[in-house]
Motif scaffolding. Structure first.
Motif, PDB file in Angstrom:
ATOM      1  N   THR A  58     -32.687  11.472 -20.486  1.00 56.24           N
ATOM      2  CA  THR A  58     -33.766  11.703 -19.488  1.00 56.24           C
ATOM      3  C   THR A  58     -33.336  11.132 -18.250  1.00 56.24           C
ATOM      4  O   THR A  58     -33.517  11.681 -17.017  1.00 56.24           O
ATOM      5  CB  THR A  58     -35.108  11.100 -19.958  1.00 56.24           C
ATOM      6  N   GLU A  59     -32.859   9.908 -18.414  1.00 61.13           N
ATOM      7  CA  GLU A  59     -32.188   9.459 -16.975  1.00 61.13           C
ATOM      8  C   GLU A  59     -31.217  10.145 -16.336  1.00 61.13           C
ATOM      9  O   GLU A  59     -31.041  10.264 -15.233  1.00 61.13           O
ATOM     10  CB  GLU A  59     -31.873   8.027 -17.068  1.00 61.13           C
ATOM     11  N   PHE A  61     -30.490  13.378 -16.577  1.00 63.10           N
ATOM     12  CA  PHE A  61     -31.011  14.489 -16.190  1.00 63.10           C
ATOM     13  C   PHE A  61     -31.505  14.320 -14.828  1.00 63.10           C
ATOM     14  O   PHE A  61     -31.248  15.124 -13.931  1.00 63.10           O
ATOM     15  CB  PHE A  61     -32.086  15.074 -17.041  1.00 63.10           C
ATOM     16  N   GLN A  62     -32.321  13.146 -14.626  1.00 67.73           N
ATOM     17  CA  GLN A  62     -32.975  12.777 -13.429  1.00 67.73           C
ATOM     18  C   GLN A  62     -31.691  12.657 -12.301  1.00 67.73           C
ATOM     19  O   GLN A  62     -31.920  12.986 -11.102  1.00 67.73           O
ATOM     20  CB  GLN A  62     -33.818  11.900 -13.367  1.00 67.73           C
ATOM     21  N   ARG A  65     -30.194  15.673 -11.136  1.00 67.62           N
ATOM     22  CA  ARG A  65     -30.937  16.351 -10.520  1.00 67.62           C
ATOM     23  C   ARG A  65     -31.047  15.735  -9.066  1.00 67.62           C
ATOM     24  O   ARG A  65     -31.047  16.482  -8.041  1.00 67.62           O
ATOM     25  CB  ARG A  65     -32.405  16.355 -11.004  1.00 67.62           C
ATOM     26  N   ASP A  66     -31.269  14.602  -8.985  1.00 70.21           N
ATOM     27  CA  ASP A  66     -31.283  13.796  -7.629  1.00 70.21           C
ATOM     28  C   ASP A  66     -29.779  14.203  -6.842  1.00 70.21           C
ATOM     29  O   ASP A  66     -29.951  14.256  -5.479  1.00 70.21           O
ATOM     30  CB  ASP A  66     -31.524  12.220  -7.747  1.00 70.21           C
ATOM     31  N   ASP A  69     -30.016  17.412  -5.394  1.00 68.55           N
ATOM     32  CA  ASP A  69     -30.898  17.677  -4.245  1.00 68.55           C
ATOM     33  C   ASP A  69     -30.243  17.036  -2.889  1.00 68.55           C
ATOM     34  O   ASP A  69     -30.592  17.295  -1.955  1.00 68.55           O
ATOM     35  CB  ASP A  69     -32.197  17.110  -4.540  1.00 68.55           C
TER      36      ASP A  69
END
Length: 142
Positions: A58-59, A61-62, A65-66, A69
């Motif tokens: 989960t971490e 993936f984030q 994603r960051d 971005d």
């Protein structure tokens, strides 16, 4: 060759020592295509093991994603070895070989086996082949 700011090296070593006796892991991101590590991202070792590390999915993936971005990519993937030298294990080589991050990433290992010695090394791992590279520590990028 890995060129890296001293402050980032110090953060990696501090993270490795703080998580000892478990292995620490994380990423240093940089602008896409720059090859310059700039943003320190310590991560959780989901394995919570002194002999193995695994990014929390989960971490991870984030974080990815960051980075996307922010037009960043992983420049350094780091982890620690708690009882052995800072050299990739067979497991580390397998993880690097299967990793989708590409050929330009630097694999940094820190050994925390001796609390009085700083062992910080960097490698390129391509198709299962490990090549140690020079690490140039600078005060600031010029």
């Amino acid at each position: 060759m890995l060129t890296i700011e001293r402050a980032l090296v110090e953060k990696i070593v501090a993270h490795a020592r703080a998580d000892h006796p478990d292995e620490a892991c994380g990423i240093i991101a940089g602008a896409v295509g720059s090859g310059r590590p700039t943003r320190f991202i310590p991560m959780i070792n989901a394995a919570r093991s002194p002999t193995f590390y695994q990014f929390d999915s989960t971490e991870q993936f984030q974080v990815w994603r960051d980075m996307d971005d922010d037009d960043e990519e992983p420049v350094v993937l780091y982890h620690s070895h708690t009882a052995t030298e800072a050299y990739p294990s067979r497991t580390d080589i397998g993880i690097a070989t299967e990793s989708p991050v590409g050929l330009n990433v630097h694999y940094v290992l820190v050994s925390t086996r001796d609390p009085d010695t700083e062992e910080f090394r960097s490698y390129r791992i391509v198709d299962g082949e490990v090549t140690e590279e020079e690490v140039r520590v600078v005060e600031a990028y010029g």
